[in-house]
Design a protein around this motif. Structure first.
Motif, PDB file in Angstrom:
ATOM      1  N   TYR A 157      32.399   9.109  27.683  1.00  0.00           N
ATOM      2  CA  TYR A 157      31.182   8.638  26.998  1.00  0.00           C
ATOM      3  C   TYR A 157      31.166   9.148  25.561  1.00  0.00           C
ATOM      4  N   VAL A 158      31.039   8.210  24.628  1.00  0.00           N
ATOM      5  CA  VAL A 158      30.969   8.555  23.200  1.00  0.00           C
ATOM      6  C   VAL A 158      29.612   8.104  22.681  1.00  0.00           C
ATOM      7  N   PRO A 159      28.696   9.037  22.374  1.00  0.00           N
ATOM      8  CA  PRO A 159      27.359   8.654  21.917  1.00  0.00           C
ATOM      9  C   PRO A 159      27.384   8.031  20.529  1.00  0.00           C
ATOM     10  N   ARG A 160      26.264   7.394  20.165  1.00  0.00           N
ATOM     11  CA  ARG A 160      26.195   6.757  18.853  1.00  0.00           C
ATOM     12  C   ARG A 160      24.799   6.818  18.250  1.00  0.00           C
ATOM     13  N   GLY A 161      23.813   7.188  19.033  1.00  0.00           N
ATOM     14  CA  GLY A 161      22.423   7.075  18.594  1.00  0.00           C
ATOM     15  C   GLY A 161      22.109   7.710  17.255  1.00  0.00           C
ATOM     16  N   LYS A 162      22.680   8.888  16.969  1.00  0.00           N
ATOM     17  CA  LYS A 162      22.361   9.588  15.718  1.00  0.00           C
ATOM     18  C   LYS A 162      23.556   9.632  14.763  1.00  0.00           C
ATOM     19  N   GLY A 163      24.528   8.734  14.973  1.00  0.00           N
ATOM     20  CA  GLY A 163      25.681   8.698  14.085  1.00  0.00           C
ATOM     21  C   GLY A 163      26.897   8.114  14.770  1.00  0.00           C
ATOM     22  N   SER A 164      28.049   8.313  14.139  1.00  0.00           N
ATOM     23  CA  SER A 164      29.325   7.858  14.691  1.00  0.00           C
ATOM     24  C   SER A 164      30.148   9.094  15.031  1.00  0.00           C
ATOM     25  N   VAL A 213      39.002   5.127  30.191  1.00  0.00           N
ATOM     26  CA  VAL A 213      38.287   4.140  29.390  1.00  0.00           C
ATOM     27  C   VAL A 213      37.196   4.838  28.588  1.00  0.00           C
ATOM     28  N   VAL A 214      36.725   4.155  27.552  1.00  0.00           N
ATOM     29  CA  VAL A 214      35.643   4.667  26.717  1.00  0.00           C
ATOM     30  C   VAL A 214      34.441   3.746  26.858  1.00  0.00           C
ATOM     31  N   ILE A 215      33.270   4.346  27.018  1.00  0.00           N
ATOM     32  CA  ILE A 215      32.031   3.572  26.915  1.00  0.00           C
ATOM     33  C   ILE A 215      31.205   4.150  25.782  1.00  0.00           C
ATOM     34  N   THR A 216      30.592   3.283  25.001  1.00  0.00           N
ATOM     35  CA  THR A 216      29.842   3.710  23.827  1.00  0.00           C
ATOM     36  C   THR A 216      28.832   2.638  23.456  1.00  0.00           C
ATOM     37  N   PRO A 217      27.676   3.003  22.938  1.00  0.00           N
ATOM     38  CA  PRO A 217      26.682   1.988  22.569  1.00  0.00           C
ATOM     39  C   PRO A 217      27.183   1.103  21.428  1.00  0.00           C
ATOM     40  N   PRO A 218      26.868  -0.194  21.461  1.00  0.00           N
ATOM     41  CA  PRO A 218      27.218  -1.075  20.349  1.00  0.00           C
ATOM     42  C   PRO A 218      26.222  -0.917  19.205  1.00  0.00           C
ATOM     43  N   GLY A 219      26.643  -1.303  18.007  1.00  0.00           N
ATOM     44  CA  GLY A 219      25.728  -1.360  16.879  1.00  0.00           C
ATOM     45  C   GLY A 219      24.959  -2.668  16.897  1.00  0.00           C
ATOM     46  N   LYS A 248      31.264  -1.685  25.461  1.00  0.00           N
ATOM     47  CA  LYS A 248      30.041  -1.568  24.668  1.00  0.00           C
ATOM     48  C   LYS A 248      28.834  -1.402  25.575  1.00  0.00           C
ATOM     49  N   CYS A 249      28.659  -0.210  26.073  1.00  0.00           N
ATOM     50  CA  CYS A 249      27.499   0.081  26.911  1.00  0.00           C
ATOM     51  C   CYS A 249      27.201   1.568  26.851  1.00  0.00           C
ATOM     52  N   GLY A 250      26.026   1.906  26.379  1.00  0.00           N
ATOM     53  CA  GLY A 250      25.652   3.310  26.269  1.00  0.00           C
ATOM     54  C   GLY A 250      24.453   3.621  27.136  1.00  0.00           C
ATOM     55  N   GLY A 251      23.917   4.825  26.970  1.00  0.00           N
ATOM     56  CA  GLY A 251      22.727   5.213  27.693  1.00  0.00           C
ATOM     57  C   GLY A 251      22.898   5.183  29.200  1.00  0.00           C
ATOM     58  N   ALA A 252      21.764   5.098  29.891  1.00  0.00           N
ATOM     59  CA  ALA A 252      21.776   5.067  31.356  1.00  0.00           C
ATOM     60  C   ALA A 252      22.528   3.856  31.879  1.00  0.00           C
ATOM     61  N   GLN A 253      22.452   2.742  31.127  1.00  0.00           N
ATOM     62  CA  GLN A 253      23.134   1.519  31.589  1.00  0.00           C
ATOM     63  C   GLN A 253      24.652   1.676  31.548  1.00  0.00           C
ATOM     64  N   GLY A 254      25.163   2.439  30.603  1.00  0.00           N
ATOM     65  CA  GLY A 254      26.599   2.686  30.541  1.00  0.00           C
ATOM     66  C   GLY A 254      27.063   3.532  31.708  1.00  0.00           C
ATOM     67  N   LYS A 276      29.155  -4.612  17.751  1.00  0.00           N
ATOM     68  CA  LYS A 276      30.496  -4.052  17.625  1.00  0.00           C
ATOM     69  C   LYS A 276      30.473  -2.544  17.862  1.00  0.00           C
ATOM     70  N   VAL A 277      31.632  -2.006  18.178  1.00  0.00           N
ATOM     71  CA  VAL A 277      31.831  -0.560  18.234  1.00  0.00           C
ATOM     72  C   VAL A 277      32.138  -0.081  16.818  1.00  0.00           C
ATOM     73  N   ASP A 278      31.671   1.114  16.463  1.00  0.00           N
ATOM     74  CA  ASP A 278      31.924   1.581  15.099  1.00  0.00           C
ATOM     75  C   ASP A 278      33.424   1.766  14.856  1.00  0.00           C
TER      76      ASP A 278
END
Length: 440
Positions: free
Chosen positions: A131-138, A159-165, A188-194, A169-171
């Motif tokens: 899991y790679v977060p994105r909410g407060k940056g890249s 595999v990597v899951i991360t929120p989309p912008g 492209k799926c972050g948070g609880a849904q990822g 897209k992924v950053d």
């Protein structure tokens, strides 16, 4: 401008319990909120992921692909500053080197008694989601820290899951780091849904055995909810740090390093712990000037932490009490600014990582030094260590007894079996065994 929180414990014999609380301590609100999100992903799959991308990540793209496509990787490399790519490569080399050194031998066997051997065999787990977060940056650094140990361990599917912008897209930096490490699957799926996506699997996202990486309380709550389906890995929530300083430390330097983890967000925790009033006062005086030198949004985050209930300056009556505070707090990151930091380190029992001296700020550990920066939070460092190659491997016990070594072990095991009332156990090491083997 707000004043940093100052906790003067110089006359106290007991440490206030409230100083050890983190923002993630009570997840009851989030646990209830993630339940419908998890259920939607379970029943709707990709459709739910796309809907939540619109609702939570503000994606405006009409038809977002859940998996990052090859063209997105290529475009990311084309857009990235070559200097940043070189920094990612530099960090990756150090992180690879550290985890290669950490990797255990594939198998060891020791002769426990003549003719009786026992040991361990280390094998990689079959799959992991990073899991790679994105909410407060890249955060390409998080991708490196979570995926490189998987590659070193030999995990067949990482595999990597991360929120989309908002563009769906992924950053760029995350895609570049993934490709440089050798990761081909980015979703492209972050948070609880990822978390739910890799716990259950969807049309696009594979079901995985384990998930690793830091995240928001939403992510932590989802991991807990789904821990019966997917191994939640090292407990890694909002960032936290302690700076432990003796009377020889420079207060301004301690203040400078207090900013590092406190700029992550208002849910972070950060304290300077010292027995020196002079160091404490110098740090308090330096903070406003330092806040003025960083990005205003990051300064706002840092002020929320250091002027709030989960950060600031702690003045203890003596250095022994300062060390006691550290061990009870069990921080994710610990910096030691002291005349003899190595000697102080031997007194620390509980910390995710320990960084020694004036030239080892958390920044180096987070990005380029080599040890893993995904660390246990919320006092989990009392029983957990950093993310490592071992988190992507499992031990399988191995035993091998020769004919000559068997009789003595069988006799002793037979005694245990009879005492504990297991007749089949006893029969398996009775004279019947040798009759069967020898064809009598």
């Amino acid at each position: 401008m707000q004043q940093p929180s100052f906790h003067d414990l110089s006359q106290d014999s007991a440490l206030p319990v409230e100083l050890f609380k983190r923002t993630e301590a009570d997840l009851s609100f989030f646990v209830e909120k993630v339940k419908p999100i998890i259920e939607a992903v379970r029943t709707e799959g990709d459709a739910a992921l796309k809907r939540f991308a619109r609702d939570f990540d503000k994606v405006t793209a009409e038809d977002m692909s859940v998996r990052a496509e090859e063209s997105e990787f290529e475009a990311a490399f084309a857009r990235m500053d070559p200097a940043v790519i070189e920094s990612i490569k530099y960090a990756a080399e150090n992180i690879f080197a550290f985890h290669e050194a950490q990797k255990p031998e594939e198998m060891w066997l020791k002769e426990m008694r003549p003719g009786a051997f026992a040991g361990d065999r280390h094998v990689p787990i079959d799959s992991v989601a990073c899991y790679v977060p994105r909410g407060k940056g890249s955060f390409p650094s998080v991708l490196l820290m979570t995926t490189i140990p998987a590659v070193v361990a030999g995990v067949p599917r990482a595999v990597v899951i991360t929120p989309p912008g908002p563009d769906g897209k992924v950053d760029d930096a995350t895609l570049v780091a993934a490709r440089l490490v050798g990761i081909k699957e980015v979703y492209k799926c972050g948070g609880a849904q990822g978390v739910a996506a890799v716990a259950y699997g969807t049309e696009s996202v594979p079901k995985c055995l384990k998930i690793v990486g830091p995240g928001s309380p939403w992510v932590v709550a989802a991991k807990r909810q789904l821990s019966n389906l997917i191994d939640p890995g090292v407990p890694a929530g909002p960032s936290e740090s302690l700076i432990l300083a003796d009377a020889t430390a420079k207060g301004e330097l301690a203040a400078l390093d207090l900013l590092i983890e406190s700029e992550h967000g208002p849910d972070s925790s950060a304290y300077l712990v010292t027995n020196s009033r002079a160091v404490a006062e110098a740090a308090i005086a330096a903070l406003p000037k330092l806040w003025a030198q960083i990005d205003p949004k990051r300064a706002e985050f840092s002020q929320a932490v250091l002027c709030g209930d989960h950060g600031g300056i702690v003045l203890t009556k003596d250095f022994d009490t300062a060390v006691e505070f550290v061990n009870e707090y069990a921080p994710e990151h610990l910096e030691i600014l002291a005349e003899e930091p190595m000697a102080v380190m031997t007194r620390i029992r509980n910390a995710g990582e320990i960084l020694l001296g004036n030239f080892t700020p958390v920044t180096l550990g987070n990005f380029v030094l080599g040890p893993n920066a995904v660390l246990p939070t919320n006092a989990a460092a009392k029983t957990n260590g950093p993310l490592s190659v071992f988190d992507y491997m499992k031990r399988i016990s191995v035993g091998y007894v020769t004919r000559s070594g068997y009789p003595q072990l069988a006799e002793k095991a037979h005694g245990f079996a009879v005492y504990e009332g297991f007749s089949a156990h006893a029969l398996a090491v009775s004279p019947l065994r040798m009759k069967i083997i020898d064809g009598e």
